[in-house]
Design an enzyme around this catalytic site. Structure first.
Site: not given
Length: 585
Positions: A401-402, A422
């Site tokens: 998870d970013a 992005d």
């Protein structure tokens, strides 16, 4: 052991089994809520509203079911028949909804073919459109029906327990509800840990089979107390055959109905723990010319992510302005972009390493090793499309998870020359946190002194407030200069990006100086030119007139999600059956 003691022990064993049954049914009920709300979000688009509405409808319907349980005189027979009804609705409702939506979507074409109408006068409005919209809201109808029958379960089990003991049980409600709550928790764990990664029809069949099994068990336990037991046995056997058929063929039927919602041929459908991945192909071969490639389109949860017909416009505009304005390109952080298309453009620059954060391993597998999932012809086209960028030795993949991974990168003291974000549009609360000032502040800490950040920022035309809010939120994260630019991507319409620098000149000024000094590196592109890039920083007159009133998207506020959702709902009021997908890269 006396006969009385044996009888008491038997009653307690049966009662323990009833409590276990209640826990299992509670888990099934919760999984039905998740299944229907998940599917409602997929077909209605407004994910959060669809999920909350579905769960709310089911809970209210359960209340009505609990009241209706008083009308059932025979608790034993009622309970056994009840599980049969729930099994049927639970196993077939999503398949039925998919069929209804697919049929109503293709109804205009069927009418046109039947009456030989020209293609430009397809009957897409009026009652045809209304019929399609009704079909799209069928998940709510199924939620109400399932909720009603599930609501009957607890009162009936409570009555069965008292009939078993032949007396009023003081703690009956507490025991039954305790089993219900614990079972629901176990159902939630099963959903998260296992069933989310299954195809939705398969998950529905497994859950419905559990109801059918419990129905068989109730029939065996209370055979003498159940009326019409032979008829019930026959119906259960028929239902077993029905469930077996759905288990064997249901997913193929589901895929066929889902295929009807796409204009092009579906070549891949894959349900992962995180999303539904669909790849479609539009065959453009003329006169059987094998050298003519087809158009590939990627959809995530029904939303278009790219079309190979024009994706280079999007990805060249995303990558090259930020790379050209950064003094160094040694280290790049890419968040999202699992298809490898942004990577393809990044690797056109003298990059030493790219750290890529991607949530779904299946995305990487599909676009790195497409031969495992696609015919050789299409697999070759995918590799050519992303230039096999996901196999580049300079790439370091991080499956995470970013939001959490960025915190780890900050803690590790990592520094990057360029950061590219992005991600899909903020159309879900889980994505909203990746567009907050908190997240952008952490990204700012990962940039070197003259580093540059670019963020995919949705459509400035279709979601103007959301687009402006993204830029304003980035500006709130201590960047010295934030700019936005836009370009038309035919598959999406007008699309936009935000760029920010930690210090020094804004990106547009950096690009102008490089062009004036003739120091701009020569990068091979198919569409982008630097005059087009510089022109893209200009917006129509009055575009930012509401800037002061646009709010920063703070962690926990859901402000950006609300802006985007309002724009989406407004847009939904203007579309017809010709726009079968809400698009967002």
């Amino acid at each position: 052991m006396t006969e009385q003691t044996t009888g008491r022990l038997k009653v307690r064993l049966v009662d323990g089994l009833l409590i276990l049954i209640m826990a299992v049914l509670a888990g099934c009920g919760l999984i039905y809520e998740y299944l229907l709300s998940h599917y409602a979000g997929r077909v209605l688009g407004a994910v959060e509203h669809a999920i909350f509405a579905t769960i709310g409808i089911m809970i209210v319907a359960m209340g009505f079911g609990a009241f209706a349980a008083r009308k059932i005189k025979d608790a034993f027979s009622g309970f056994a028949w009840l599980e049969l009804y729930i099994c049927f609705i639970g196993a077939s409702s999503i398949l039925f909804i998919a069929a209804a939506i697919g049929f109503t979507f293709h109804l205009p074409q069927l009418i046109s073919d039947t009456f030989n109408l020209p293609a430009d006068v397809l009957p897409r409005g009026g009652w045809v459109e209304q019929l399609h919209q009704i079909a799209r809201y069928l998940p709510y109808v199924s939620a109400a029906c399932l909720g009603f029958f599930i609501g009957i379960e607890i009162p009936l089990i409570a009555r069965v327990r008292e009939a078993l003991y032949q007396k009023h049980l003081t703690h009956n409600a507490g025991t039954v509800y305790g089993a219900d709550y614990i079972g629901a928790g176990i159902g939630a764990a099963l959903w998260i840990g296992w069933m989310m990664s299954l195809d939705i029809n398969q998950a529905a069949v497994i859950t419905a089979s559990t109801n059918l099994l419990i129905g068989f068990l109730i029939l065996l336990l209370f055979w003498q107390k159940i009326r019409w037991r032979l008829l019930l046995t026959a119906c259960q056997l028929l239902m077993l055959a029905f469930v077996i058929v759905l288990s064997a063929y249901g997913q193929n039927w589901m895929n066929s109905f889902t295929d009807m919602l796409y204009r092009d041929q579906v070549v891949l459908q894959q349900q992962t723990q995180y999303q539904q991945i669909v790849l479609t192909e539009r065959n453009l071969q003329l006169n059987n010319n094998p050298t003519q490639t087809s158009v590939l389109q990627l959809y995530l949860n029904g939303r278009l992510q790219f079309s190979s017909m024009d994706e280079r416009i999007y990805h060249e505009m995303l990558i090259h302005p930020v790379m050209a304005s950064a003094p160094k390109h040694d280290s790049v952080l890419l968040i999202g972009g699992g298809d490898g298309l942004a990577l393809r453009e990044i690797f056109k620059w003298p990059v030493h390493s790219v750290d890529m954060v991607e949530l779904d391993p299946m995305m990487i597998s599909l676009f790195k090793q497409p031969r495992q999932f696609l015919p050789i012809r299409l697999a070759k086209q995918v590799i050519e499309l992303n230039a096999n960028s996901l196999s580049d030795e300079r790439l370091n993949l991080m499956y995470a998870d970013a939001f959490n991974q960025v915190d780890q990168l900050v803690a590790q003291g990592r520094i990057y020359d360029v950061i590219v974000v992005d991600l899909p549009d903020p159309n879900h609360p889980d994505l909203n946190k990746l567009y907050t000032n908190h997240f952008y502040t952490r990204l700012q800490q990962l940039l070197n002194a003259d580093g540059v950040l670019v963020v995919q920022s949705t459509s400035p035309y279709h979601a103007q407030d959301a687009f402006i809010a993204i830029g304003k939120t980035i500006a709130d994260a201590n960047f010295s200069a934030v700019e936005q630019y836009h370009q038309n991507v035919p598959s999406f319409g007008q699309w936009g990006w935000s760029v920010a620098v930690k210090q020094g000149l804004p990106v547009s000024e950096r690009l102008k100086h490089s062009l004036a000094a003739q120091t701009m590196p020569v990068i091979k592109t198919q569409w982008l030119t630097w005059p087009i890039v510089l022109a893209s920083f200009n917006f129509p007159q009055g575009f930012y007139k509401n800037y002061v009133n646009i709010k920063v998207n703070r962690l926990g506020s859901q402000q950006l999600f609300n802006y985007h959702d309002q724009a989406w709902r407004k847009q939904q009021g203007m579309v017809n059956l010709n726009s079968n997908q809400q698009i967002s890269p």
